[in-house]
Design a protein around this motif. Sequence first.
Motif: not given
Length: 161
Positions: A21, A50-51, A23, A47, A18
């Motif tokens: 980046k 972000e995923a 993702s 997070r 993550l």
Amino acid sequence: MSPPTTLRAIRRAIQMALDLKMSVVDTTEMHGNGAAEELIGRAVAARRHEAFLVTKVLPHHATLRGTVDACECSLRRLGSDSIDLYLLHWPGVAPLAETLEAFEYLQRAGKIRQWCVSNLDVAALEDHVQESHRTLDVRLMPCDLDRAHPPPTHKRLLEVI
């Protein structure tokens, strides 16, 4: 490595991905009988935004009710209120129409954002389109990862749809 050490290493690897980046986090209810989804859920919890979570329903769960139940179980294990992409892992004995009806229900309910099929040949999708007399909303282009270029049947499928 002991199991707790292994789990920490896996969690660190997901966190690092993550950070870089990367993702897309792809799992399935099949891996470790859901344990992989639980681990991924804990690893991305803080997070989640972000995923891009991808998971799959197994063919023996792919009935209308079974798909919905399997999705609910995956959501609990992932600790998420939605799955970004939900796939039928491979075709089984459940009618494809039931699986797709469940996917559409789950999408309307906000449980999944997108759905797709995996390891399914073009002929099966063409048969479904003809038998159901409906149009599929193709958001993800079918592809053949074993070839540099999609075979001609993929082009035909897109024309049918």
